[in-house]
Structures are given as structure tokens and as C-alpha cells.
Design an enzyme around this catalytic site. Structure first.
Site, mmCIF file in Angstrom:
data_model
loop_
_atom_site.group_PDB
_atom_site.id
_atom_site.type_symbol
_atom_site.label_atom_id
_atom_site.label_comp_id
_atom_site.label_asym_id
_atom_site.label_seq_id
_atom_site.Cartn_x
_atom_site.Cartn_y
_atom_site.Cartn_z
ATOM 1 N N GLY A 207 0.684 -1.335 0.025
ATOM 2 C CA GLY A 207 -0.182 -0.023 -0.135
ATOM 3 C C GLY A 207 0.587 1.181 -0.060
ATOM 4 O O GLY A 207 0.187 2.398 0.228
ATOM 5 N N CYS A 394 20.425 -10.607 -7.844
ATOM 6 C CA CYS A 394 19.717 -9.518 -8.452
ATOM 7 C C CYS A 394 20.754 -8.419 -8.308
ATOM 8 O O CYS A 394 20.742 -7.694 -9.328
ATOM 9 C CB CYS A 394 18.485 -9.359 -7.824
ATOM 10 S SG CYS A 394 17.343 -10.766 -7.982
#
Length: 414
Positions: A207, A394
């Protein structure tokens, strides 16, 4: 990064007598490593050391072989086997990112590691990946496999905004939280958000964007996620921020969304869509946007030359971290928009690859500093090593630009 030799479940290499297969595998793997020409890689086997690459490199790394089966895993399963061997403690290093970077720099020279015997495993891996295809039910399962590990786990290494995507570091001394907010500001500016806008967000996360956008611009946000854990926590955070009248979080597949919106944002969700579903994703985005609407897309990419191979191959991330996942390329995005019959037009493209490397470094440092907390959540040593490898893998990929991150602004014509 610390060397984990003391906590490995496997014994040192001296405890295992190599088999004839191990010796053959070792010979084959070392012959491949001898092709390293950029950077330097040292392989330690007890007191024996072999170094490959430049004599005065700008980048060097060290591998310590703890078990001779390491070579067999690498020979039989290629780069994926090397990652799996790390998870099992067959090798260690004091700088995992540097190892990834040296191997990435020499990707063409080391391509043979994924040929030969490693090809035998490919059909099975591809079949497993196909079984994880992103149907509606498959997408729910794939999302749950990663994001429903528990909110407490992600809170260990994320910043207070709980943002799980690349930040933008506008200053060298910027905090991770400042970098994430800077990224949100870029999205808001690209969308030209105002208090009269109703925004659709595909991929809620926890959110962070929805809360920041509603709080700073007064816009309304409808945010969609497939993760039950994220939905619950994001809903709580929206209520705690006093924004329940401006932000609605829905547990829904992007294919099942309805209505028209002024603006659309999707930050690093497209990687979960799947190659075959890309046209449908952009068709859904186009259908949800009103004419004249704007879209902000942040995506992790592979170079165009590598995209077709990345679709075919099942590497470490697809196998162990993001089931059903598939990175995109700029060309793949353009192709998918065209195949969707969409009128979306790209009006701006920015690169934030270097910022993702910095974001991952901070996540990795926080994660490694909190191993006791991770263990207390019930995650075993193999899981902890898997996530260490994932974060380093990554980071190294972004630092060497084997993968990238872009921010796109797209517009639907009036």
C-alpha cells in the site's frame, strides 16, 4: 557479507573423497572457467588455489569449494546447479555479489556451462514452469508462494513504506525511505495526478504508493492485489493513515477489474504476468483507462538480445523465487501492446537500473544483519541461504546490467 563456512551443514571438502564423476566434472568446469577474461575469479580447494582471468582486475571474487560434488552439480545443471550447490552449502564466498558480477561479465565465455549435460534437465524444468503458468488460479498460487511468506518477514529488510521495488536515490546520502518516496513522486509527476483523479493501481504491494498518492495529491486510489497477506496489511495501513475514504484495496486479478479510471500505475507487477499473458495485460490496462488517461509502468527488463532465451530458460529466480515469473524487454512490451490491439502510446522512458542495485544492497545488508529474526520466524538455513543468494544474484545482475529497470509513461489518445 560474511563467509558462512562455520554454519554450513556440509563438511569441508577434505571430508569427502571425490568420485570419478566428480573428477571429470571438475576438469570440465575448470576448463570453462579458464575462459574468463574480464575480472578475476579464484577457486580455493583447501590449500590449493586456481585463479582465472585478469592479473590486475578491477573486480575480483573468490569461491571456496567445500564439497567436490559442487563440480558435479555445476556440470550437470549449469548455472542453476551452481546456485543450488550454494543453497546446499557445497561452496561459499566472502562476497557473493562479486562472484555473480564476474560470472555475468563473462556470460558469453561461460555459456558452455549451460550446455552439455545441463541440457538434459531443461525439459523437466520447462515443464515445471509451464505447470505454473499464470491462469487466474495459477497466478494466485504463484503470488502466494512469494508474497505470502508473511508480512513480518518482509518487514525485516524493507523501509517504513514497505516498498518492495527499486527506489530512486536522488542524493548519495539518501535513505532507502527517501528513495522510495522519490520514486513515488516520479510516478505522480508522470501521471500528473490531481485531487480529481481516480487511479487504478495494479499490484498493491503493502500500500505504499496508494497511501502516498492519496495523502499528497488528494486523489482516489483503487488498488488490486492477489496476495492475501498484502491485502490484509495494506488495508490496515490505509485505515491507520486515515485514508479509507480515498483508498480501496481489492483482492482481485487484474483480468477481473471493471470500470474506467483517469490514471493507472503498475510498479514491478508486470514480471508476474507471464510472457503468454502480456497482450492480455496491456489490453486490460487499455480497457481500464479513459481516453486521455495516463499510465506509469515500472518494470524489470532483460536486454533485447537475451529476451527469447529468457523465455525458454528456467533459471534460479523462476525456479526458486518467483514461480511463473518472466522479465520483459522494451521490445516485448511494444510487441504486446501491438498484439493487444491497444492504442496505448509510450511517451517517456527512463532507466533506473543503478538505483535498483543500491536498493538491493541495502535490502541484503538488512537481511543479513537480521538472520536471528529470520530464523525466529521459522525459516531454516537453506531458505535463509536461498534469500541471500537471491538478493545478491539480483544486485550483481543490475550492477553488470545483465538486467535493468525502466520507468515508462504511456498515454491513451483522446
Amino acid at each position: 557479507m560474511t563467509d558462512h563456512a562455520a554454519v554450513l551443514r556440509t563438511a569441508s571438502s577434505s571430508s569427502f573423497a571425490p568420485t570419478a564423476i566428480d573428477r571429470l566434472a571438475r576438469r570440465a568446469v575448470l576448463a570453462r572457467l579458464a575462459r574468463i577474461s574480464r575480472g578475476r575469479l579464484a577457486v580455493h580447494e583447501g590449500a590449493h588455489v586456481q585463479a582465472f582471468g585478469e592479473s590486475s582486475p578491477d573486480l575480483s571474487a573468490t569461491i571456496r569449494v567445500r564439497d567436490p560434488r559442487f563440480y558435479r552439480w555445476l556440470a550437470q545443471r549449469g548455472s542453476l546447479g551452481g546456485a543450488e550447490a550454494y543453497l546446499e552449502g557445497l561452496w561459499s564466498t566472502d562476497d557473493l555479489v562479486a562472484v555473480v558480477r564476474v560470472l555475468a561479465r563473462n556470460q558469453a565465455a561461460l555459456a558452455g556451462l549451460d550446455a552439455g549435460l545441463a541440457r538434459i534437465a531443461r525439459p523437466g524444468l520447462r515443464m515445471l514452469h509451464l505447470l505454473r503458468r499464470n491462469t487466474r488460479g495459477g497466478s494466485r498460487r504463484n503470488v502466494a508462494a512469494h508474497y505470502d511468506l508473511g508480512n513480518a518477514f518482509f518487514e525485516i529488510f524493507l523501509d517504513p513504506t514497505l516498498t518492495y521495488s527499486a527506489g530512486v536515490f536522488e542524493r548519495a546520502d539518501a535513505t532507502l525511505e527517501e528513495a522510495q518516496i522519490a520514486k513515488y513522486r516520479r510516478a505522480i509527476d508522470a501521471l500528473r495526478l490531481g485531487p480529481d483523479d481516480h487511479v487504478l493501481e495494479i499490484g498493491t504491494g503493502w500500500g505504499g504508493f496508494a497511501i502516498h498518492a492519496a495523502r499528497t495529491t488528494g486523489c482516489r486510489v483503487t488498488s488490486a492485489t492477489l496476495s492475501a497477506e498484502q491485502h490484509a496489511r495494506a488495508t490496515e495501513r490505509v485505515a491507520a493513515a486515515g485514508l479509507a475514504d480515498r483508498v480501496e484495496v481489492v483482492l482481485r486479478d487484474y483480468r477481473d477489474l471493471r470500470g474506467r479510471f483517469d490514471k493507472l500505475v503498475s510498479i514491478e507487477m508486470i514480471e508476474a504476468v507471464g510472457h503468454a499473458q502480456l497482450p492480455g495485460y496491456f489490453r486490460a490496462c487499455s480497457e481500464r483507462l479513459r481516453p486521455g488517461g495516463r499510465m506509469f509502468l515500472q518494470a524489470i527488463t532483460v536486454p533485447e538480445r537475451d529476451f527469447a532465451a529468457s523465455v525458454r530458460n528456467v533459471e534460479f529466480i523462476k525456479r526458486y523465487v518467483f514461480p511463473g515469473g518472466q522479465l520483459v524487454s522494451v521490445g516485448a512490451i511494444c510487441d504486446a501492446i501491438a498484439r493487444a490491439g491497444s492504442d496505448l502510446q509510450i511517451t517517456a522512458l527512463g532507466d533506473v537500473t543503478e538505483h535498483y542495485a543500491t536498493t538491493l544492497r541495502i535490502w541484503r545488508e538488512r537481511y543479513l544483519a537480521a538472520q536471528a529474526q529470520v530464523a525466529a520466524l521459522g525459516f531454516d538455513e537453506r531458505f535463509r541461504r536461498l534469500w541471500e543468494f537471491y538478493l545478491a544474484y539480483c544486485e550483481g545482475g543490475f550492477r553488470e546490467r545483465a538486467i535493468g529497470t525502466i520507468q515508462l509513461t504511456l498515454v491513451r489518445p483522446n
